[in-house]
Design an enzyme around this catalytic site. Sequence first.
Site, PDB file in Angstrom:
ATOM      1  N   VAL A  61       1.322   3.821   1.687  1.00 55.87           N
ATOM      2  CA  VAL A  61       1.720   3.152   0.700  1.00 55.87           C
ATOM      3  C   VAL A  61       2.729   4.406  -0.203  1.00 55.87           C
ATOM      4  O   VAL A  61       3.806   3.829  -0.600  1.00 55.87           O
ATOM      5  CB  VAL A  61       0.700   2.807  -0.181  1.00 55.87           C
ATOM      6  CG1 VAL A  61       0.864   2.148  -1.358  1.00 55.87           C
ATOM      7  CG2 VAL A  61      -0.268   1.850   0.515  1.00 55.87           C
ATOM      8  N   CYS A  62       2.132   5.571  -0.237  1.00 56.07           N
ATOM      9  CA  CYS A  62       2.933   6.415  -1.132  1.00 56.07           C
ATOM     10  C   CYS A  62       4.538   6.581  -0.697  1.00 56.07           C
ATOM     11  O   CYS A  62       5.368   6.553  -1.815  1.00 56.07           O
ATOM     12  CB  CYS A  62       2.468   7.805  -0.851  1.00 56.07           C
ATOM     13  SG  CYS A  62       0.595   7.798  -1.383  1.00 56.07           S
ATOM     14  N   PRO A  63       5.043   6.446   0.506  1.00 56.44           N
ATOM     15  CA  PRO A  63       6.317   6.700   0.824  1.00 56.44           C
ATOM     16  C   PRO A  63       7.177   5.562   0.238  1.00 56.44           C
ATOM     17  O   PRO A  63       8.335   5.802   0.066  1.00 56.44           O
ATOM     18  CB  PRO A  63       6.424   7.075   2.200  1.00 56.44           C
ATOM     19  CG  PRO A  63       5.349   6.601   2.830  1.00 56.44           C
ATOM     20  CD  PRO A  63       4.135   6.690   1.666  1.00 56.44           C
ATOM     21  N   GLU A  65       6.677   3.721  -2.451  1.00 61.05           N
ATOM     22  CA  GLU A  65       6.741   3.989  -3.771  1.00 61.05           C
ATOM     23  C   GLU A  65       7.993   4.849  -4.050  1.00 61.05           C
ATOM     24  O   GLU A  65       8.600   4.797  -5.211  1.00 61.05           O
ATOM     25  CB  GLU A  65       5.505   4.308  -4.715  1.00 61.05           C
ATOM     26  CG  GLU A  65       4.412   3.349  -4.456  1.00 61.05           C
ATOM     27  CD  GLU A  65       3.020   3.742  -4.994  1.00 61.05           C
ATOM     28  OE1 GLU A  65       2.679   3.065  -6.151  1.00 61.05           O
ATOM     29  OE2 GLU A  65       2.477   4.797  -4.904  1.00 61.05           O
ATOM     30  N   ILE A  66       7.590   6.134  -3.580  1.00 58.34           N
ATOM     31  CA  ILE A  66       8.551   7.508  -3.599  1.00 58.34           C
ATOM     32  C   ILE A  66       9.949   6.884  -3.517  1.00 58.34           C
ATOM     33  O   ILE A  66      10.956   6.965  -4.187  1.00 58.34           O
ATOM     34  CB  ILE A  66       8.012   8.238  -2.848  1.00 58.34           C
ATOM     35  CG1 ILE A  66       6.712   8.741  -3.534  1.00 58.34           C
ATOM     36  CG2 ILE A  66       9.113   9.615  -2.964  1.00 58.34           C
ATOM     37  CD1 ILE A  66       6.186  10.044  -2.700  1.00 58.34           C
TER      38      ILE A  66
END
Length: 194
Positions: A61-63, A65-66
């Site tokens: 999920v993190c990438p 958002e980034i």
Amino acid sequence: MSNKTASVGSKFPEFKKKAVVAAALSADAPGKEFADITNGIHTESNQWMVMFWWPKDFTFVCPTEIAAFNNVYGEFADRDTVLIGASTDSEFVHLAWRRENSDLRDLKFPMLADTSKSLAEELGILQAEEKIAYRATFIVDPQGIIRWVNVNDLSVGRNVEEVLRVLDALQTDELCPCNWKKGEETLTAQMQEA
């Protein structure tokens, strides 16, 4: 989350942390991948700051958002706002992830490394079991006061357009109704007679 909590109206904690800087992968910047970042990055230039946190590098999920924040980086710059991404991973892990993930190679903002977990703990966003940061977003005004906090569970990505909408509303210094968007009318408080 920890017992400490940095909330709306409180001063954003002072910090000095290593970060992978925006030009880290530029061919003309070898050896300049890292820099110290402090809260002065925005207060000394009288700018707003948006700091968003993710739990772990090399995840799923993190990438998304980034990359979403990076795609609208110009929108934050147009609003005189410094954008900083952060997690409790080290600057070396950040750099390796940027080199490995094509969506992260051309980031325009620094990736802060809170390896001591001290800033995440002071902000009250440190998950108890794994000691990683929740998906938290802070909007901080030029005087260093937290004006908005949003914290998502580890499994749910945030809405970057909502961060921009709230930033716009805060920068009006007016009363903004539900679902207000930039360019729409703000509210006027009027005294009612009894």
